[in-house]
Design a protein around this motif. Sequence first.
Motif, PDB file in Angstrom:
ATOM      1  N   LEU A 253      -3.395   2.264  -0.306  1.00  0.00           N
ATOM      2  CA  LEU A 253      -2.639   2.162  -1.562  1.00  0.00           C
ATOM      3  C   LEU A 253      -3.203   1.112  -2.501  1.00  0.00           C
ATOM      4  N   LEU A 254      -3.976   0.177  -1.975  1.00  0.00           N
ATOM      5  CA  LEU A 254      -4.537  -0.857  -2.826  1.00  0.00           C
ATOM      6  C   LEU A 254      -5.944  -0.521  -3.302  1.00  0.00           C
ATOM      7  N   MET A 255      -6.441   0.640  -2.904  1.00  0.00           N
ATOM      8  CA  MET A 255      -7.670   1.142  -3.488  1.00  0.00           C
ATOM      9  C   MET A 255      -7.332   1.753  -4.855  1.00  0.00           C
ATOM     10  N   PRO A 256      -8.245   1.724  -5.808  1.00  0.00           N
ATOM     11  CA  PRO A 256      -7.935   2.265  -7.138  1.00  0.00           C
ATOM     12  C   PRO A 256      -7.378   3.688  -7.100  1.00  0.00           C
ATOM     13  N   ASP A 257      -7.965   4.548  -6.284  1.00  0.00           N
ATOM     14  CA  ASP A 257      -7.473   5.930  -6.213  1.00  0.00           C
ATOM     15  C   ASP A 257      -6.048   5.989  -5.670  1.00  0.00           C
ATOM     16  N   GLY A 258      -5.791   5.232  -4.600  1.00  0.00           N
ATOM     17  CA  GLY A 258      -4.460   5.267  -4.000  1.00  0.00           C
ATOM     18  C   GLY A 258      -3.393   4.736  -4.930  1.00  0.00           C
ATOM     19  N   ALA A 259      -3.693   3.622  -5.590  1.00  0.00           N
ATOM     20  CA  ALA A 259      -2.718   3.026  -6.510  1.00  0.00           C
ATOM     21  C   ALA A 259      -2.470   3.934  -7.708  1.00  0.00           C
ATOM     22  N   ALA A 260      -3.548   4.513  -8.259  1.00  0.00           N
ATOM     23  CA  ALA A 260      -3.404   5.384  -9.434  1.00  0.00           C
ATOM     24  C   ALA A 260      -2.635   6.654  -9.086  1.00  0.00           C
ATOM     25  N   GLU A 261      -2.945   7.237  -7.932  1.00  0.00           N
ATOM     26  CA  GLU A 261      -2.247   8.465  -7.535  1.00  0.00           C
ATOM     27  C   GLU A 261      -0.764   8.203  -7.321  1.00  0.00           C
ATOM     28  N   LEU A 262      -0.436   7.067  -6.702  1.00  0.00           N
ATOM     29  CA  LEU A 262       0.977   6.717  -6.522  1.00  0.00           C
ATOM     30  C   LEU A 262       1.663   6.597  -7.872  1.00  0.00           C
ATOM     31  N   ALA A 263       1.025   5.901  -8.800  1.00  0.00           N
ATOM     32  CA  ALA A 263       1.618   5.691 -10.117  1.00  0.00           C
ATOM     33  C   ALA A 263       1.827   7.013 -10.848  1.00  0.00           C
ATOM     34  N   LEU A 264       0.832   7.886 -10.797  1.00  0.00           N
ATOM     35  CA  LEU A 264       0.951   9.183 -11.465  1.00  0.00           C
ATOM     36  C   LEU A 264       2.076  10.015 -10.845  1.00  0.00           C
TER      37      LEU A 264
ATOM     38  N   PHE B  58     -12.282  -9.139  -6.351  1.00  0.00           N
ATOM     39  CA  PHE B  58     -13.004  -9.805  -5.269  1.00  0.00           C
ATOM     40  C   PHE B  58     -14.406  -9.224  -5.110  1.00  0.00           C
ATOM     41  N   ASP B  59     -15.384 -10.102  -5.018  1.00  0.00           N
ATOM     42  CA  ASP B  59     -16.771  -9.708  -4.781  1.00  0.00           C
ATOM     43  C   ASP B  59     -17.400 -10.729  -3.833  1.00  0.00           C
ATOM     44  N   PRO B  60     -17.615 -10.348  -2.559  1.00  0.00           N
ATOM     45  CA  PRO B  60     -17.447  -9.005  -1.991  1.00  0.00           C
ATOM     46  C   PRO B  60     -15.975  -8.631  -1.848  1.00  0.00           C
ATOM     47  N   PRO B  61     -15.712  -7.314  -1.694  1.00  0.00           N
ATOM     48  CA  PRO B  61     -14.324  -6.852  -1.595  1.00  0.00           C
ATOM     49  C   PRO B  61     -13.627  -7.380  -0.344  1.00  0.00           C
ATOM     50  N   VAL B  62     -12.316  -7.436  -0.407  1.00  0.00           N
ATOM     51  CA  VAL B  62     -11.513  -7.767   0.767  1.00  0.00           C
ATOM     52  C   VAL B  62     -11.580  -6.570   1.712  1.00  0.00           C
ATOM     53  N   VAL B  63     -11.943  -6.826   2.942  1.00  0.00           N
ATOM     54  CA  VAL B  63     -12.135  -5.748   3.916  1.00  0.00           C
ATOM     55  C   VAL B  63     -10.808  -5.354   4.554  1.00  0.00           C
TER      56      VAL B  63
ATOM     57  N   ARG C 158      -7.133 -18.669  -5.144  1.00  0.00           N
ATOM     58  CA  ARG C 158      -6.579 -19.408  -4.009  1.00  0.00           C
ATOM     59  C   ARG C 158      -7.604 -19.476  -2.891  1.00  0.00           C
ATOM     60  N   ASP C 159      -7.819 -20.661  -2.342  1.00  0.00           N
ATOM     61  CA  ASP C 159      -8.763 -20.854  -1.250  1.00  0.00           C
ATOM     62  C   ASP C 159      -8.012 -20.741   0.074  1.00  0.00           C
ATOM     63  N   VAL C 160      -7.917 -19.509   0.567  1.00  0.00           N
ATOM     64  CA  VAL C 160      -7.224 -19.259   1.830  1.00  0.00           C
ATOM     65  C   VAL C 160      -8.137 -18.439   2.733  1.00  0.00           C
ATOM     66  N   ALA C 161      -7.803 -18.445   4.022  1.00  0.00           N
ATOM     67  CA  ALA C 161      -8.590 -17.676   4.982  1.00  0.00           C
ATOM     68  C   ALA C 161      -8.526 -16.190   4.661  1.00  0.00           C
ATOM     69  N   ALA C 162      -9.622 -15.480   4.921  1.00  0.00           N
ATOM     70  CA  ALA C 162      -9.682 -14.044   4.618  1.00  0.00           C
ATOM     71  C   ALA C 162      -8.573 -13.287   5.345  1.00  0.00           C
ATOM     72  N   SER C 163      -8.285 -13.681   6.583  1.00  0.00           N
ATOM     73  CA  SER C 163      -7.249 -12.984   7.349  1.00  0.00           C
ATOM     74  C   SER C 163      -5.876 -13.198   6.735  1.00  0.00           C
ATOM     75  N   ARG C 164      -5.617 -14.398   6.221  1.00  0.00           N
ATOM     76  CA  ARG C 164      -4.333 -14.686   5.564  1.00  0.00           C
ATOM     77  C   ARG C 164      -4.209 -13.867   4.280  1.00  0.00           C
ATOM     78  N   ARG C 165      -5.296 -13.793   3.499  1.00  0.00           N
ATOM     79  CA  ARG C 165      -5.246 -13.038   2.245  1.00  0.00           C
ATOM     80  C   ARG C 165      -5.018 -11.550   2.531  1.00  0.00           C
ATOM     81  N   ARG C 166      -5.749 -11.002   3.492  1.00  0.00           N
ATOM     82  CA  ARG C 166      -5.568  -9.594   3.827  1.00  0.00           C
ATOM     83  C   ARG C 166      -4.148  -9.338   4.323  1.00  0.00           C
ATOM     84  N   GLY C 167      -3.629 -10.251   5.156  1.00  0.00           N
ATOM     85  CA  GLY C 167      -2.261 -10.100   5.640  1.00  0.00           C
ATOM     86  C   GLY C 167      -1.246 -10.130   4.513  1.00  0.00           C
ATOM     87  N   ASP C 168      -1.483 -10.974   3.505  1.00  0.00           N
ATOM     88  CA  ASP C 168      -0.555 -11.044   2.378  1.00  0.00           C
ATOM     89  C   ASP C 168      -0.663  -9.804   1.488  1.00  0.00           C
TER      90      ASP C 168
END
Length: 202
Positions: free
Chosen positions: A106-117, A96-101, A50-60
């Motif tokens: 929770l959306l970092m790999p460690d945070g998401a994995a720890e929550l799931a575990l 995303f490359d570069p990553p979304v700032v 999706r071609d959207v503004a970075a701020s909109r994507r981060r907000g979503d």
Amino acid sequence: MGVESDLREIRRIPVDGISDWIRRRFPDGSFPQWWLAVFESLETSVSPLRDVAASRRRGDFELSVEVARLAVDIGGIRPPMGAYWILRLAAIALRFDPPVVGLPELLMPDGAAELALNRMPLSRERAIAASETRKAEYLAAGDDFYAPVGSKFSVSSEVDVRFSALQEVELILSALPWVSSAVTSKETSRNIDAWLEIRDRL
């Protein structure tokens, strides 16, 4: 109102006000299908395609995390399903490359994995035992195990809870590989590997 119009309203209010908005929108209680539709719409909106503004994507992305949290707290979604949703979002973020700032932890790999575990409804031992019981019951089942077409049937709550918990384990295990290679914590990686090692036994 449809889901898209609901989502437009939700985007206009502060994140900490969404819970009150949901209660006003559904005074008799929200339902899981609505949450799933909102989540899927948000998931589409954060796609790298999706071609959207970075701020909109981060907000979503941030809004999606709040939706996943509230769906568990007030929407009738079980915690393992909420963790599965977070894993899906974290997997999208990794594309995303570069990553979304500025994404939530929770959306970092460690945070998401720890929550799931932490939201696994069964231990590894109990998951294996439940799987063996399920297989044994299927193998031993007679014709009366299957409901005739067009007739009503009921499932014992004990069996239903046991097997739904196992299915939730399987759901999380299906998604953990999406982020596992990007996890930096050695302890979390060891826990993921221990779970994935039993996946073929379930």
